[in-house]
Design an enzyme around this catalytic site. Structure first.
Site, short mmCIF file in Angstrom:
data_model
loop_
_atom_site.label_atom_id
_atom_site.label_comp_id
_atom_site.label_asym_id
_atom_site.label_seq_id
_atom_site.Cartn_x
_atom_site.Cartn_y
_atom_site.Cartn_z
N ASP A 58 25.64 47.37 31.34
CA ASP A 58 26.59 48.48 31.31
C ASP A 58 26.93 48.86 32.74
O ASP A 58 26.26 49.68 33.35
CB ASP A 58 25.96 49.65 30.56
CG ASP A 58 26.88 50.84 30.42
OD1 ASP A 58 28.09 50.69 30.69
OD2 ASP A 58 26.39 51.92 30.06
N LEU A 59 28.00 48.26 33.28
CA LEU A 59 28.34 48.44 34.69
C LEU A 59 29.63 49.22 34.92
O LEU A 59 30.28 49.07 35.95
CB LEU A 59 28.45 47.08 35.38
CG LEU A 59 27.20 46.22 35.32
CD1 LEU A 59 27.42 44.90 36.06
CD2 LEU A 59 25.99 46.95 35.88
N LYS A 60 29.97 50.07 33.99
CA LYS A 60 31.22 50.82 34.16
C LYS A 60 31.12 51.77 35.36
O LYS A 60 30.08 52.37 35.61
CB LYS A 60 31.57 51.58 32.89
CG LYS A 60 30.60 52.66 32.51
CD LYS A 60 30.97 53.24 31.16
CE LYS A 60 29.96 54.23 30.68
NZ LYS A 60 28.67 53.68 30.34
N HIS A 62 33.52 54.20 35.73
CA HIS A 62 34.07 55.47 35.28
C HIS A 62 33.01 56.08 34.37
O HIS A 62 32.98 55.84 33.17
CB HIS A 62 35.37 55.23 34.53
CG HIS A 62 36.07 56.50 34.14
ND1 HIS A 62 35.42 57.69 33.89
CD2 HIS A 62 37.37 56.77 33.97
CE1 HIS A 62 36.28 58.61 33.57
NE2 HIS A 62 37.48 58.09 33.61
N ASP A 63 32.11 56.82 34.96
CA ASP A 63 30.93 57.31 34.26
C ASP A 63 30.66 58.73 34.69
O ASP A 63 31.44 59.34 35.41
CB ASP A 63 29.74 56.40 34.60
CG ASP A 63 28.64 56.44 33.56
OD1 ASP A 63 28.59 57.38 32.75
OD2 ASP A 63 27.79 55.53 33.57
N PRO A 65 29.64 61.50 36.93
CA PRO A 65 29.65 61.48 38.40
C PRO A 65 28.26 61.34 39.03
O PRO A 65 28.11 60.63 40.02
CB PRO A 65 30.29 62.82 38.77
CG PRO A 65 31.17 63.13 37.62
CD PRO A 65 30.42 62.63 36.40
N ASN A 66 27.25 61.96 38.46
CA ASN A 66 25.91 61.85 39.04
C ASN A 66 25.39 60.42 38.98
O ASN A 66 24.72 59.95 39.90
CB ASN A 66 24.94 62.78 38.31
CG ASN A 66 25.24 64.23 38.58
OD1 ASN A 66 25.94 64.57 39.51
ND2 ASN A 66 24.72 65.09 37.73
#
Length: 97
Positions: A58-60, A62-63, A65-66
Site C-alpha cells: 500500500d504505497l499511496k 495521497h494519504d 498527512p501524518n
C-alpha cells in the site's frame, strides 16, 4: 474464516519482522505501507516472502498527512514552507515544523 490482513505500520524492518515472528501462523497476510517501504525498501517485501507470507503493498501518497510526513520526513514540510505545496493551512503538516 475471514482473512485478516495485519498492517505493519512501523518505521523499521526490525520492528515489522518482530511483529510478524511474534504472530507466527496466526495470519499469512501483511500490509506494507509507505512508511515501512520508505525505510526498508523492497527488503520488507522480501522478508515477508521468505517467511511464506502474502503481501498487500500500500504505497499511496495521497494519504493521511501524518503518514505521509513520517514516510518522507521533513522534506515534505520544507517543501511546503518554501511554497511548493499548495495545501491549505490546517492540513496537519504544521505540527512537524
Amino acid at each position: 474464516m475471514a482473512q485478516v490482513i495485519i498492517p505493519l505500520d512501523v518505521p523499521s524492518l526490525d520492528e515489522a519482522m518482530g511483529l510478524v515472528d511474534s504472530l507466527g501462523e496466526a495470519t499469512d497476510c501483511y500490509k506494507v505501507g509507505l512508511e515501512l517501504f520508505t525505510s526498508a525498501g523492497p527488503a520488507a517485501v522480501q522478508a515477508l516472502k521468505e517467511r511464506d507470507k502474502r503481501v498487500f503493498l500500500d504505497l499511496k501518497l495521497h494519504d493521511i498527512p501524518n503518514t505521509v510526513a513520517r514516510a518522507v520526513g521533513r522534506a515534505v514540510v520544507q517543501r511546503r514552507l518554501a511554497g511548493g505545496d499548495r495545501s491549505p493551512p490546517g492540513d496537519g503538516y504544521e505540527q512537524f515544523v
